[in-house]
Design a protein around this motif. Structure first.
Motif, PDB file in Angstrom:
ATOM      1  N   LEU A  58       0.827  -1.204   0.000  1.00  0.00           N
ATOM      2  CA  LEU A  58       0.000   0.000   0.000  1.00  0.00           C
ATOM      3  C   LEU A  58       0.867   1.261   0.000  1.00  0.00           C
ATOM      4  O   LEU A  58       0.513   2.259  -0.642  1.00  0.00           O
ATOM      5  N   SER A  59       1.981   1.205   0.701  1.00  0.00           N
ATOM      6  CA  SER A  59       2.889   2.352   0.708  1.00  0.00           C
ATOM      7  C   SER A  59       3.449   2.612  -0.677  1.00  0.00           C
ATOM      8  O   SER A  59       3.533   3.759  -1.130  1.00  0.00           O
ATOM      9  N   ALA A  60       3.824   1.541  -1.394  1.00  0.00           N
ATOM     10  CA  ALA A  60       4.348   1.695  -2.758  1.00  0.00           C
ATOM     11  C   ALA A  60       3.275   2.222  -3.701  1.00  0.00           C
ATOM     12  O   ALA A  60       3.537   3.112  -4.526  1.00  0.00           O
ATOM     13  N   VAL A  61       2.058   1.678  -3.592  1.00  0.00           N
ATOM     14  CA  VAL A  61       0.970   2.117  -4.461  1.00  0.00           C
ATOM     15  C   VAL A  61       0.618   3.574  -4.182  1.00  0.00           C
ATOM     16  O   VAL A  61       0.394   4.365  -5.106  1.00  0.00           O
ATOM     17  N   TYR A  62       0.586   3.945  -2.911  1.00  0.00           N
ATOM     18  CA  TYR A  62       0.313   5.343  -2.558  1.00  0.00           C
ATOM     19  C   TYR A  62       1.363   6.269  -3.161  1.00  0.00           C
ATOM     20  O   TYR A  62       1.042   7.344  -3.691  1.00  0.00           O
ATOM     21  N   HIS A  63       2.617   5.861  -3.093  1.00  0.00           N
ATOM     22  CA  HIS A  63       3.689   6.687  -3.652  1.00  0.00           C
ATOM     23  C   HIS A  63       3.545   6.828  -5.165  1.00  0.00           C
ATOM     24  O   HIS A  63       3.685   7.933  -5.706  1.00  0.00           O
ATOM     25  N   CYS A  64       3.258   5.721  -5.849  1.00  0.00           N
ATOM     26  CA  CYS A  64       3.081   5.787  -7.300  1.00  0.00           C
ATOM     27  C   CYS A  64       1.913   6.704  -7.671  1.00  0.00           C
ATOM     28  O   CYS A  64       2.024   7.524  -8.591  1.00  0.00           O
ATOM     29  N   HIS A  65       0.811   6.578  -6.953  1.00  0.00           N
ATOM     30  CA  HIS A  65      -0.344   7.430  -7.239  1.00  0.00           C
ATOM     31  C   HIS A  65      -0.042   8.890  -6.927  1.00  0.00           C
ATOM     32  O   HIS A  65      -0.550   9.787  -7.608  1.00  0.00           O
ATOM     33  N   ASP A 227      -3.743   5.613   0.829  1.00  0.00           N
ATOM     34  CA  ASP A 227      -3.389   6.260   2.091  1.00  0.00           C
ATOM     35  C   ASP A 227      -4.447   6.001   3.160  1.00  0.00           C
ATOM     36  O   ASP A 227      -4.126   5.873   4.353  1.00  0.00           O
ATOM     37  N   GLU A 228      -5.717   5.897   2.755  1.00  0.00           N
ATOM     38  CA  GLU A 228      -6.771   5.579   3.711  1.00  0.00           C
ATOM     39  C   GLU A 228      -6.648   4.132   4.190  1.00  0.00           C
ATOM     40  O   GLU A 228      -6.850   3.844   5.382  1.00  0.00           O
ATOM     41  N   ALA A 229      -6.322   3.230   3.289  1.00  0.00           N
ATOM     42  CA  ALA A 229      -6.164   1.820   3.665  1.00  0.00           C
ATOM     43  C   ALA A 229      -5.021   1.638   4.659  1.00  0.00           C
ATOM     44  O   ALA A 229      -5.087   0.768   5.539  1.00  0.00           O
ATOM     45  N   LEU A 230      -3.978   2.441   4.529  1.00  0.00           N
ATOM     46  CA  LEU A 230      -2.844   2.347   5.457  1.00  0.00           C
ATOM     47  C   LEU A 230      -3.247   2.669   6.892  1.00  0.00           C
ATOM     48  O   LEU A 230      -2.575   2.250   7.840  1.00  0.00           O
TER      49      LEU A 230
END
Length: 279
Positions: A58-65, A227-230
């Motif tokens: 999720l951290s990686a996906v948040y960063h990409c987005h 970021d919400e899922a985190l």
């Protein structure tokens, strides 16, 4: 190269040969991909380990987005993992900048491997957003918990039926509100096993099921953001996420290694918050 992050595979350099067809991308060597590891490892990941993997993903996906990049092909075979408990999102061959126009590699519909494809893409939506990656993350999360892919469909129609088995029937108002489908395409058909997939999730903790449902939501506008899922309560409940240094190591088939006993580091676990929004 735009998405530099500790949970995104790093590109060292691009090497060009004597001709334009000789282009080589040098990347970090990572011992495993998650799909092969799930198949070969003698015992499944513990719940504390799954939480750590999901926090990193999720951290990686948040960063990409945050960098306006859609991956568009998230699946377990495109998530690499080293022998220090760190995962790396890889294979950005289908990735595009959010908002790239159609015709120059933009929002095409033939994206995302079938088992991880969001319903709005299945139904031919003309535009879509970062929510398509979030749906794939939900499928990966369920796969880690269930020890097998959630939707093992052979065709798009079969996949739509399996999604309905899990989430229940969709409605015309929902499809209209969320722009899920293009004109002439709908999701109004019945399932012969309306609760088969639902029963597969009943044994999970309530918070885990709640997180899956927030990731796997019909309406992409209501689908949770990375970021919400985190911040979901699931990551703060017992068992807490395991520190990556405490993961067991596994022999790497790519490196020609043989099986050996797991190695455990004496480093103490940390809080789930230590993995949030890493950049």
């Amino acid at each position: 190269m735009t998405c530099r992050h500790q949970n995104v595979v790093a590109i060292r350099e691009v090497v060009v040969g004597d001709t334009l067809t000789q282009v080589f991308v040098a990347m970090d060597f990572i011992e495993h991909d998650l799909k092969s590891l799930l198949t070969a490892m003698p015992s499944p990941f513990l719940h504390s380990e799954i939480k750590t993997l999901m926090l990193q993903l999720l951290s990686a996906v948040y960063h990409c987005h945050s960098c306006w990049i859609l991956h568009r092909d998230l699946k377990t075979s495109n998530i690499l993992m080293n022998n220090r408990g760190i995962i790396k999102v890889a294979d950005f061959g289908l990735a595009r900048r959010y908002g790239d126009p159609v015709g120059v590699g933009g929002m095409t519909q033939l994206v995302v491997t079938l088992w991880y494809r969001a319903p709005e893409i299945l139904l031919g939506a003309s535009t879509y957003s970062t929510a398509v990656d979030i749906w794939s993350v939900g499928c990966i999360f369920a796969e880690l918990l269930l020890k097998e892919p959630l939707f093992q469909a052979k065709t798009e129609i079969e996949l739509l039926g399996m999604i309905q088995e899990l989430l229940g029937p969709s409605t015309n108002s929902l499809l209209s509100e969320s722009s899920l489908s293009s004109p002439g395409r709908s999701m109004n058909f019945s399932s012969s096993h309306p609760r088969r997939l639902q029963q597969r999730l009943d044994h999970l903790a309530g918070s885990a099921t709640d997180l899956i449902r927030s990731l796997l939501t019909y309406n992409p506008r209501k689908r949770v953001r990375a970021d919400e899922a985190l911040e979901h309560p699931y990551f703060n409940e017992s068992p807490l996420p395991k520190h990556p240094d405490l993961f067991g190591s596994f022999p790497s088939a790519a490196a020609g290694e043989k099986r050996r006993k797991p190695f455990y580091s004496p480093v103490a676990p940390t809080r789930a918050a230590d993995y949030r929004l890493l950049d």
